[in-house]
Design a protein around this motif. Structure first.
Motif, PDB file in Angstrom:
ATOM      1  N   GLU A  17       0.546  -1.240  -0.076  1.00 53.43           N
ATOM      2  CA  GLU A  17       0.181   0.028   0.393  1.00 53.43           C
ATOM      3  C   GLU A  17       0.940   1.719  -0.231  1.00 53.43           C
ATOM      4  OE1 GLU A  17      -3.188  -0.072  -0.279  1.00 53.43           O
ATOM      5  OE2 GLU A  17      -3.892  -2.249  -0.008  1.00 53.43           O
ATOM      6  N   GLU A  50      -4.241   5.234  -0.765  1.00 53.10           N
ATOM      7  CA  GLU A  50      -2.686   4.300  -0.943  1.00 53.10           C
ATOM      8  C   GLU A  50      -2.267   4.099   1.077  1.00 53.10           C
ATOM      9  OE1 GLU A  50      -3.729   2.002  -2.172  1.00 53.10           O
ATOM     10  OE2 GLU A  50      -4.199   2.411  -4.478  1.00 53.10           O
ATOM     11  N   HIS A  53      -5.285   3.254   2.934  1.00 57.77           N
ATOM     12  CA  HIS A  53      -4.434   2.416   3.004  1.00 57.77           C
ATOM     13  C   HIS A  53      -4.293   1.682   4.232  1.00 57.77           C
ATOM     14  CE1 HIS A  53      -7.196   2.567  -1.150  1.00 57.77           C
ATOM     15  NE2 HIS A  53      -8.043   2.964   0.088  1.00 57.77           N
ATOM     16  N   GLU A  94      -3.560  -2.190  -9.563  1.00 55.71           N
ATOM     17  CA  GLU A  94      -4.397  -2.530  -9.421  1.00 55.71           C
ATOM     18  C   GLU A  94      -5.483  -3.387  -9.539  1.00 55.71           C
ATOM     19  OE1 GLU A  94      -5.961  -0.503  -7.085  1.00 55.71           O
ATOM     20  OE2 GLU A  94      -4.925   1.059  -6.690  1.00 55.71           O
ATOM     21  N   ILE A  97      -2.702  -5.786  -7.002  1.00 55.14           N
ATOM     22  CA  ILE A  97      -3.360  -5.729  -5.761  1.00 55.14           C
ATOM     23  C   ILE A  97      -4.805  -6.475  -5.738  1.00 55.14           C
ATOM     24  CG2 ILE A  97      -4.140  -3.620  -3.660  1.00 55.14           C
ATOM     25  CD1 ILE A  97      -1.469  -3.519  -4.392  1.00 55.14           C
ATOM     26  N   GLN A 127     -11.045  -2.663  -3.941  1.00 56.91           N
ATOM     27  CA  GLN A 127     -10.596  -2.942  -4.880  1.00 56.91           C
ATOM     28  C   GLN A 127     -11.885  -2.820  -6.177  1.00 56.91           C
ATOM     29  OE1 GLN A 127      -7.413  -2.222  -3.427  1.00 56.91           O
ATOM     30  NE2 GLN A 127      -6.946  -3.094  -5.307  1.00 56.91           N
ATOM     31  N   GLU A 130     -11.997   0.935  -7.495  1.00 61.44           N
ATOM     32  CA  GLU A 130     -10.622   1.364  -7.337  1.00 61.44           C
ATOM     33  C   GLU A 130      -9.882   0.910  -9.656  1.00 61.44           C
ATOM     34  OE1 GLU A 130      -7.226   2.380  -5.555  1.00 61.44           O
ATOM     35  OE2 GLU A 130      -8.210   2.979  -4.344  1.00 61.44           O
TER      36      GLU A 130
HETATM   37 FE1  FEO Z   1      -5.229   0.572  -1.512  1.00 59.70          FE
HETATM   38 FE2  FEO Z   1      -4.958   1.249  -5.306  1.00 59.70          FE
HETATM   39  O1  FEO Z   1      -5.219  -0.610  -3.430  1.00 59.70           O
END
Ligand code: FEO
Length: 170
Positions: A17, A50, A53, A94, A97, A127, A130
């Protein structure tokens, strides 16, 4: 208390992150250098998200009386060949992630760690959002960004984005 493997995966996610934040800051800087301050703003807010996060993962580990491990953050060290390049790169990032979050979820499921699964539910949903947001931006760039007037208007729109801190309660 958490299972050691879960704690290790969560710590590794903290680094991912923070790296995401660093990567998006790099993309923001690229656009600002090119006088596309709206794109720069959009990515600067991605970077803030981020960072937020990473802080949520830190809080979750601390709330479970486990040790937070902060490792080195890699340099993004990117060279963008055109305005579209960072957009495609961020979609790809993304997706990776999402896979990383899903892998932690799968481990928590195997271990019947329902608390961690519940914590991760927010991230699974986030997610999805995103990926959709950045995919939309890629498509809109394709439609409008190659025309100077369209690029100007898209940049002006992206300049209006503001940061909203996550409302997740841990
Ligand atoms: Fe924290 Fe864009 O994932």
């Amino acid at each position: 208390m958490l299972n050691k493997k879960i704690t290790d995966l969560l710590n590794s996610q903290i680094n991912k992150e923070f790296y995401s934040s660093y990567l998006y800051l790099d993309m923001s800087n690229y656009y600002i250098e090119k006088n596309l301050n709206g794109f720069g703003n959009w990515f600067a807010i991605q970077a803030q998200e981020e960072y937020a996060h990473a802080m949520l993962f830190i809080k979750y580990i601390l709330n479970n009386s486990e040790k937070v491990v902060l490792n080195d953050i890699a340099s993004p060290n990117k060279h963008y060949k055109d305005f579209k390049h960072p957009l495609e790169g961020s979609l790809e990032h993304e997706i990776s992630i999402s896979a990383s979050i899903n892998a932690i979820y799968a481990e928590a499921y195997t271990l019947k760690d329902f608390r961690t699964m519940q914590f991760l539910d927010w991230f699974v949903k986030e997610q999805g959002e995103e990926e959709k947001n950045v995919d939309d931006l890629c498509k809109r760039y394709e439609m409008f960004g190659t025309d100077p007037r369209g690029l100007y208007l898209l940049d002006a729109e992206l300049a209006t984005r503001v940061f909203n801190a996550p409302t997740l309660v841990i």
